[in-house]
Write a protein that holds these residues in place. Sequence first.
Motif, PDB file in Angstrom:
ATOM      1  N   UNK A 173     131.524 150.112  92.175  1.00  0.00           N
ATOM      2  CA  UNK A 173     132.242 148.938  91.328  1.00  0.00           C
ATOM      3  C   UNK A 173     132.639 147.997  92.677  1.00  0.00           C
ATOM      4  N   UNK A 174     133.358 146.913  92.223  1.00  0.00           N
ATOM      5  CA  UNK A 174     133.631 146.114  93.418  1.00  0.00           C
ATOM      6  C   UNK A 174     134.868 146.733  94.236  1.00  0.00           C
ATOM      7  N   UNK A 175     135.515 147.773  94.019  1.00  0.00           N
ATOM      8  CA  UNK A 175     136.352 148.456  94.927  1.00  0.00           C
ATOM      9  C   UNK A 175     135.956 149.654  95.682  1.00  0.00           C
ATOM     10  N   UNK A 176     135.197 150.478  95.144  1.00  0.00           N
ATOM     11  CA  UNK A 176     134.557 151.649  95.688  1.00  0.00           C
ATOM     12  C   UNK A 176     133.181 151.941  95.596  1.00  0.00           C
ATOM     13  N   UNK A 177     132.717 152.844  96.345  1.00  0.00           N
ATOM     14  CA  UNK A 177     131.050 153.351  96.253  1.00  0.00           C
ATOM     15  C   UNK A 177     131.350 154.789  96.282  1.00  0.00           C
ATOM     16  N   UNK A 178     130.516 155.505  95.607  1.00  0.00           N
ATOM     17  CA  UNK A 178     130.479 157.011  95.596  1.00  0.00           C
ATOM     18  C   UNK A 178     128.975 157.519  95.738  1.00  0.00           C
ATOM     19  N   UNK A 179     128.741 158.069  96.641  1.00  0.00           N
ATOM     20  CA  UNK A 179     127.561 158.756  96.770  1.00  0.00           C
ATOM     21  C   UNK A 179     127.310 160.140  97.214  1.00  0.00           C
ATOM     22  N   UNK A 180     126.268 161.001  97.044  1.00  0.00           N
ATOM     23  CA  UNK A 180     126.012 162.279  97.314  1.00  0.00           C
ATOM     24  C   UNK A 180     126.011 162.424  98.579  1.00  0.00           C
ATOM     25  N   UNK A 181     126.786 163.424  99.176  1.00  0.00           N
ATOM     26  CA  UNK A 181     126.764 163.606 100.770  1.00  0.00           C
ATOM     27  C   UNK A 181     125.576 164.229 101.357  1.00  0.00           C
ATOM     28  N   UNK A 182     124.878 163.971 102.306  1.00  0.00           N
ATOM     29  CA  UNK A 182     123.506 164.395 102.691  1.00  0.00           C
ATOM     30  C   UNK A 182     123.945 165.598 103.217  1.00  0.00           C
ATOM     31  N   UNK A 183     125.051 166.123 103.678  1.00  0.00           N
ATOM     32  CA  UNK A 183     125.007 167.872 104.245  1.00  0.00           C
ATOM     33  C   UNK A 183     126.103 168.262 103.081  1.00  0.00           C
ATOM     34  N   UNK A 184     125.795 168.872 102.132  1.00  0.00           N
ATOM     35  CA  UNK A 184     126.711 169.012 100.995  1.00  0.00           C
ATOM     36  C   UNK A 184     127.415 170.642 101.486  1.00  0.00           C
ATOM     37  N   UNK A 185     128.563 170.619 101.343  1.00  0.00           N
ATOM     38  CA  UNK A 185     129.597 171.661 101.522  1.00  0.00           C
ATOM     39  C   UNK A 185     129.524 172.389 100.200  1.00  0.00           C
ATOM     40  N   UNK A 186     129.169 172.008  98.845  1.00  0.00           N
ATOM     41  CA  UNK A 186     129.343 172.971  97.782  1.00  0.00           C
ATOM     42  C   UNK A 186     128.205 172.108  96.892  1.00  0.00           C
ATOM     43  N   UNK A 187     127.850 172.564  95.758  1.00  0.00           N
ATOM     44  CA  UNK A 187     126.554 172.242  94.912  1.00  0.00           C
ATOM     45  C   UNK A 187     127.034 170.732  94.563  1.00  0.00           C
ATOM     46  N   UNK A 188     128.139 170.474  94.261  1.00  0.00           N
ATOM     47  CA  UNK A 188     128.525 168.935  93.949  1.00  0.00           C
ATOM     48  C   UNK A 188     129.499 168.632  95.249  1.00  0.00           C
ATOM     49  N   UNK A 189     128.919 167.625  95.838  1.00  0.00           N
ATOM     50  CA  UNK A 189     129.651 166.964  96.995  1.00  0.00           C
ATOM     51  C   UNK A 189     129.378 165.604  97.059  1.00  0.00           C
ATOM     52  N   UNK A 190     130.588 164.785  96.869  1.00  0.00           N
ATOM     53  CA  UNK A 190     130.434 163.426  96.634  1.00  0.00           C
ATOM     54  C   UNK A 190     131.455 162.555  97.299  1.00  0.00           C
ATOM     55  N   UNK A 191     130.895 161.586  98.249  1.00  0.00           N
ATOM     56  CA  UNK A 191     131.941 160.991  99.047  1.00  0.00           C
ATOM     57  C   UNK A 191     132.153 159.682  98.200  1.00  0.00           C
ATOM     58  N   UNK A 192     133.543 159.527  98.175  1.00  0.00           N
ATOM     59  CA  UNK A 192     133.882 158.328  97.519  1.00  0.00           C
ATOM     60  C   UNK A 192     134.559 157.321  98.627  1.00  0.00           C
ATOM     61  N   UNK A 193     134.289 156.057  98.868  1.00  0.00           N
ATOM     62  CA  UNK A 193     134.610 155.206 100.037  1.00  0.00           C
ATOM     63  C   UNK A 193     135.139 153.903  99.350  1.00  0.00           C
ATOM     64  N   UNK A 194     136.094 153.245 100.075  1.00  0.00           N
ATOM     65  CA  UNK A 194     136.365 151.902  99.549  1.00  0.00           C
ATOM     66  C   UNK A 194     135.447 150.913 100.066  1.00  0.00           C
ATOM     67  N   UNK A 195     135.195 149.809  99.271  1.00  0.00           N
ATOM     68  CA  UNK A 195     134.446 148.958  99.662  1.00  0.00           C
ATOM     69  C   UNK A 195     134.803 147.948 100.903  1.00  0.00           C
ATOM     70  N   UNK A 196     136.102 147.980 101.030  1.00  0.00           N
ATOM     71  CA  UNK A 196     136.532 147.161 102.269  1.00  0.00           C
ATOM     72  C   UNK A 196     137.000 148.109 103.308  1.00  0.00           C
ATOM     73  N   UNK A 197     136.736 147.891 104.543  1.00  0.00           N
ATOM     74  CA  UNK A 197     136.804 148.693 105.501  1.00  0.00           C
ATOM     75  C   UNK A 197     138.457 149.233 105.785  1.00  0.00           C
ATOM     76  N   UNK A 198     138.755 150.355 105.837  1.00  0.00           N
ATOM     77  CA  UNK A 198     139.989 151.177 106.159  1.00  0.00           C
ATOM     78  C   UNK A 198     139.866 152.129 106.865  1.00  0.00           C
ATOM     79  N   UNK A 199     140.240 152.085 108.169  1.00  0.00           N
ATOM     80  CA  UNK A 199     140.039 153.410 108.778  1.00  0.00           C
ATOM     81  C   UNK A 199     140.288 154.840 108.580  1.00  0.00           C
ATOM     82  N   UNK A 200     141.452 155.149 107.940  1.00  0.00           N
ATOM     83  CA  UNK A 200     142.167 156.180 107.747  1.00  0.00           C
ATOM     84  C   UNK A 200     142.990 156.121 106.603  1.00  0.00           C
ATOM     85  N   UNK A 201     143.661 157.139 106.119  1.00  0.00           N
ATOM     86  CA  UNK A 201     144.694 157.180 105.013  1.00  0.00           C
ATOM     87  C   UNK A 201     145.881 156.491 105.819  1.00  0.00           C
TER      88      UNK A 201
END
Length: 114
Positions: free
Chosen positions: A23-51
Motif C-alpha cells: 500500500x502507500x505506507x508499506x510493502x510486504x514480500x516473502x523472504x528469499x532465505x526463509x527461516x520458517x515455512x512462512x517468512x515475510x518481510x514488512x518494510x516501510x515505503x519510506x527509508x528508515x534506517x532502524x527502529x
Amino acid sequence: MKNYIIFKKIINKTIPADIVYQDKIVTAFKDINPQAPIHILIIPNIFIISINEINENNSYIIEHMFRISLKIAKKENISQDGYRIVINCNKNGGQEINYLHMHLLGGKKLGKIC
C-alpha cells in the motif's frame, strides 16, 4: 550491514520479489532465505534506517506494520496457531540490512528465543 538499495528496488518493483501486500505506507514480500515455512518481510515505503529512528512524526508506520502483519498472518492461516514478529536493530541486534524491516514468521512450532 548490507546495502538498503535492494529494499527500495523491491518497493519500486525494479527487481522481482514475491510481494504479498503493498500500500502507500508499506510493502510486504516473502523472504528469499526463509527461516520458517512462512517468512515475510514488512518494510516501510519510506527509508528508515532502524527502529531507533522512529519518532513522533513517523510512529504511525510501526503501528501500520503491526496491523498489516496481523492481516497477513490471517491470510496465511497462521494467526490461530501462532507466529512471531521480529524487528532486529543494528549489528549486535542482528540487523543485516540497514533499512527498518519486520519479520513475520510462522507455519511451524518456533523455538523459544527468551
